[in-house]
Enzyme design. Structure first.
Site, PDB file in Angstrom:
ATOM      1  N   THR A   1       7.356  -0.786  15.522  1.00 24.74           N
ATOM      2  CA  THR A   1       8.486   0.107  15.268  1.00 24.74           C
ATOM      3  C   THR A   1       8.024   1.519  15.657  1.00 24.74           C
ATOM      4  OG1 THR A   1       9.029  -1.300  13.400  1.00 24.74           O
ATOM      5  CG2 THR A   1      10.155   0.832  13.499  1.00 24.74           C
TER       6      THR A   1
ATOM      7  N   ASP B   1      -9.795   2.987   1.762  1.00 26.91           N
ATOM      8  CA  ASP B   1      -9.806   2.289   3.062  1.00 26.91           C
ATOM      9  C   ASP B   1     -10.377   3.168   4.183  1.00 26.91           C
ATOM     10  OD1 ASP B   1      -8.864  -0.228   2.402  1.00 26.91           O
ATOM     11  OD2 ASP B   1      -6.761   0.257   2.810  1.00 26.91           O
TER      12      ASP B   1
ATOM     13  N   ASN C   1       2.684   1.187  17.651  1.00 23.44           N
ATOM     14  CA  ASN C   1       3.312   0.387  16.576  1.00 23.44           C
ATOM     15  C   ASN C   1       4.573  -0.291  17.081  1.00 23.44           C
ATOM     16  OD1 ASN C   1       3.230  -0.478  13.834  1.00 23.44           O
ATOM     17  ND2 ASN C   1       5.034   0.785  13.457  1.00 23.44           N
TER      18      ASN C   1
ATOM     19  N   LYS D   1       0.807  -1.228   0.000  1.00 20.57           N
ATOM     20  CA  LYS D   1       0.000   0.000   0.000  1.00 20.57           C
ATOM     21  C   LYS D   1       0.840   1.277   0.000  1.00 20.57           C
ATOM     22  CE  LYS D   1      -4.178  -2.000   1.618  1.00 20.57           C
ATOM     23  NZ  LYS D   1      -5.382  -1.916   2.400  1.00 20.57           N
TER      24      LYS D   1
HETATM   25  P1  NAP Z   1       1.530  -3.111   6.151  1.00 17.21           P
HETATM   26  O1  NAP Z   1       1.565  -1.822   5.422  1.00 17.21           O
HETATM   27  O2  NAP Z   1       2.487  -4.187   5.794  1.00 17.21           O
HETATM   28  O3  NAP Z   1       1.678  -2.754   7.734  1.00 17.21           O
HETATM   29  C1  NAP Z   1       1.711  -3.755   8.680  1.00 17.21           C
HETATM   30  C2  NAP Z   1       1.707  -3.153  10.090  1.00 17.21           C
HETATM   31  O4  NAP Z   1       1.595  -4.220  11.019  1.00 17.21           O
HETATM   32  C3  NAP Z   1       2.974  -2.390  10.448  1.00 17.21           C
HETATM   33  O5  NAP Z   1       2.629  -1.339  11.303  1.00 17.21           O
HETATM   34  C4  NAP Z   1       3.788  -3.452  11.200  1.00 17.21           C
HETATM   35  O6  NAP Z   1       4.664  -2.889  12.170  1.00 17.21           O
HETATM   36  C5  NAP Z   1       2.696  -4.197  11.916  1.00 17.21           C
HETATM   37  N1  NAP Z   1       3.090  -5.583  12.225  1.00 17.21           N
HETATM   38  C6  NAP Z   1       3.391  -6.557  11.333  1.00 17.21           C
HETATM   39  N2  NAP Z   1       3.665  -7.700  11.982  1.00 17.21           N
HETATM   40  C7  NAP Z   1       3.549  -7.428  13.311  1.00 17.21           C
HETATM   41  C8  NAP Z   1       3.745  -8.196  14.502  1.00 17.21           C
HETATM   42  N3  NAP Z   1       4.098  -9.487  14.442  1.00 17.21           N
HETATM   43  N4  NAP Z   1       3.532  -7.594  15.706  1.00 17.21           N
HETATM   44  C9  NAP Z   1       3.167  -6.289  15.777  1.00 17.21           C
HETATM   45  N5  NAP Z   1       2.994  -5.507  14.680  1.00 17.21           N
HETATM   46  C10 NAP Z   1       3.170  -6.077  13.465  1.00 17.21           C
HETATM   47  O7  NAP Z   1       0.085  -3.805   6.037  1.00 17.21           O
HETATM   48  P2  NAP Z   1      -1.339  -3.097   5.763  1.00 17.21           P
HETATM   49  O8  NAP Z   1      -1.577  -3.009   4.320  1.00 17.21           O
HETATM   50  O9  NAP Z   1      -1.412  -1.883   6.604  1.00 17.21           O
HETATM   51  O10 NAP Z   1      -2.364  -4.222   6.302  1.00 17.21           O
HETATM   52  C11 NAP Z   1      -2.459  -4.523   7.687  1.00 17.21           C
HETATM   53  C12 NAP Z   1      -3.671  -5.434   7.922  1.00 17.21           C
HETATM   54  O11 NAP Z   1      -4.893  -4.750   7.648  1.00 17.21           O
HETATM   55  C13 NAP Z   1      -3.696  -6.679   7.041  1.00 17.21           C
HETATM   56  O12 NAP Z   1      -3.967  -7.799   7.851  1.00 17.21           O
HETATM   57  C14 NAP Z   1      -4.828  -6.456   6.087  1.00 17.21           C
HETATM   58  O13 NAP Z   1      -5.472  -7.676   5.749  1.00 17.21           O
HETATM   59  C15 NAP Z   1      -5.768  -5.592   6.919  1.00 17.21           C
HETATM   60  N6  NAP Z   1      -6.628  -4.732   6.075  1.00 17.21           N
HETATM   61  C16 NAP Z   1      -7.976  -5.005   6.015  1.00 17.21           C
HETATM   62  C17 NAP Z   1      -8.809  -4.189   5.261  1.00 17.21           C
HETATM   63  C18 NAP Z   1     -10.279  -4.460   5.211  1.00 17.21           C
HETATM   64  O14 NAP Z   1     -10.933  -3.915   4.339  1.00 17.21           O
HETATM   65  N7  NAP Z   1     -10.832  -5.231   6.103  1.00 17.21           N
HETATM   66  C19 NAP Z   1      -8.288  -3.111   4.540  1.00 17.21           C
HETATM   67  C20 NAP Z   1      -6.924  -2.867   4.637  1.00 17.21           C
HETATM   68  C21 NAP Z   1      -6.113  -3.694   5.388  1.00 17.21           C
HETATM   69  P3  NAP Z   1       6.163  -2.376  11.790  1.00 17.21           P
HETATM   70  O15 NAP Z   1       6.000  -0.951  11.352  1.00 17.21           O
HETATM   71  O16 NAP Z   1       6.897  -2.522  13.077  1.00 17.21           O
HETATM   72  O17 NAP Z   1       6.654  -3.293  10.700  1.00 17.21           O
END
Ligand code: NAP
Length: 310
Positions: free
Chosen positions: A175, A124, A173, A87
């Site tokens: 990080t 979103d 977060n 994203k």
């Molecule tokens: P992203 O840009 O990759 O960001 C992931 C985030 O999660 C970062 O802040 C990361 O922290 C954190 N994270 C990852 N693994 C972690 C762990 N083990 N413990 C703690 N924090 C962790 O991903 P994204 O696109 O934002 O998506 C995130 C989630 O939202 C996904 O599961 C996605 O399916 C869901 N989502 C759902 C919808 C919906 O319509 N329902 C829409 C959008 C997204 P760091 O900064 O420390 O790496």
């Protein structure tokens, strides 16, 4: 049609499309992507409006994203959705970014414009806002919100909360620096007159139990915008013993089984919902941007629910 297409497929697209027997002109690009329910929902909407196009899944790694989007712009695509982890990085591969996505700093969809130009947008935030209204019958402006995560989804959610004038916004977060950068980018929205006593209206906190414990008493809504819960072995991002009955919990993850976070909310006597309604509304808004016509919400919802029932 295959369950999932790859970059190698995009490199041989004419042949692949012939084999598919249908014009694939939309899709979701991510890694992982096999769990995505967007195809069921969008294909139901396409069929409802008798649009001659199919929506597919594309398994594309971070290193492949630039080439994949370049190829998509040259083929006969209408657009794509973007999911984890693309994203934010997708911003560097589009020709134009609409003002809403620019403010958020992330894209969740692309529209292919004239002359193969790619326009990046983000639905979103507005999808999240509609989901909160539907699930809990409240408006964001009345809420004190804790957002878990600072990635693409968290950017959209936190920005929407700020735009709608929420009472308080806290970002946690893993990080810390990324969380701090997100709250810093929203500072302008919180210079107004709302006074909440000793707690800050806008705050970034570390991903630590003590910090969560303090915040729980000072927030109404907690949103999980991390992928924690996608894997069977994942635990709830916040354990149930820290949660409290006054809370609303929205997990952006949508799974047929109850997510660990929603299960923890139930255990604590709080209200919880998964990300299905957010998925529905962000998808409906994307459909409207691609086709300039109203999305068939009920048809899309039914397709999502029947996919969930298997
Ligand atoms: P992203 O840009 O990759 O960001 C992931 C985030 O999660 C970062 O802040 C990361 O922290 C954190 N994270 C990852 N693994 C972690 C762990 N083990 N413990 C703690 N924090 C962790 O991903 P994204 O696109 O934002 O998506 C995130 C989630 O939202 C996904 O599961 C996605 O399916 C869901 N989502 C759902 C919808 C919906 O319509 N329902 C829409 C959008 C997204 P760091 O900064 O420390 O790496």
């Amino acid at each position: 049609m295959k369950e999932v297409y790859t970059l190698a497929d995009l490199q041989n697209w004419r042949r692949i499309e012939q084999d598919a027997g249908r014009p694939i002109r939309l899709g979701v690009v991510g890694d992982p992507v096999a769990h995505s329910r967007s195809p069921q929902m969008q294909n139901a909407a396409l069929k409802h409006h008798q649009i001659e196009a199919e929506y597919a899944r594309f398994q594309i790694s971070a290193a492949e994203l630039g080439e994949a989007l370049e190829r998509i712009s040259q083929l006969n695509f209408i657009g794509v959705n973007l999911t984890v982890p693309h994203k934010i990085s997708a911003l560097s591969f589009v020709d134009e970014v609409d003002p809403e996505a620019k403010r958020i700093g992330a894209l969740n969809m692309i529209k292919v414009m004239e002359k193969s130009r790619l326009l990046g947008c983000n639905t979103d935030g507005r999808g999240f806002s509609r989901a909160i209204r539907e699930e809990f019958s409240v408006d964001l402006r009345d809420l004190r919100v804790l957002v878990l995560g600072a990635g693409g989804a968290a950017h959209a959610i936190a920005t929407q909360c700020a735009k709608e004038g929420c009472e308080r916004l806290v970002v946690a977060n893993r990080t810390l620096k990324r969380g701090e950068a997100l709250t810093a980018s929203l500072r302008d929205f919180f210079s107004g007159p709302k006074v909440l006593g000793p707690v800050a209206r806008l705050q970034s906190i570390p991903w630590e139990e003590e910090a969560f414990r303090f915040q729980i008493a000072n927030v109404d809504l907690i949103v999980n915008a991390t992928p924690l819960g996608l894997n069977q072995s994942d635990r709830s991002p916040i354990p149930s013993r820290l949660l409290a009955p006054h809370l609303m919990i929205l997990d952006t993850i949508y799974l047929e089984r109850r997510t660990p976070f929603v299960a923890a909310a139930m255990e604590a006597g709080a209200r919880g919902a998964n990300g299905l309604s957010m998925l529905l509304y962000q998808g409906a808004l994307a459909f409207e941007l691609w086709f300039n016509r109203e999305a068939p919400i009920d048809v899309m919802r039914e397709a999502l629910l029947s996919a969930e029932r298997g």
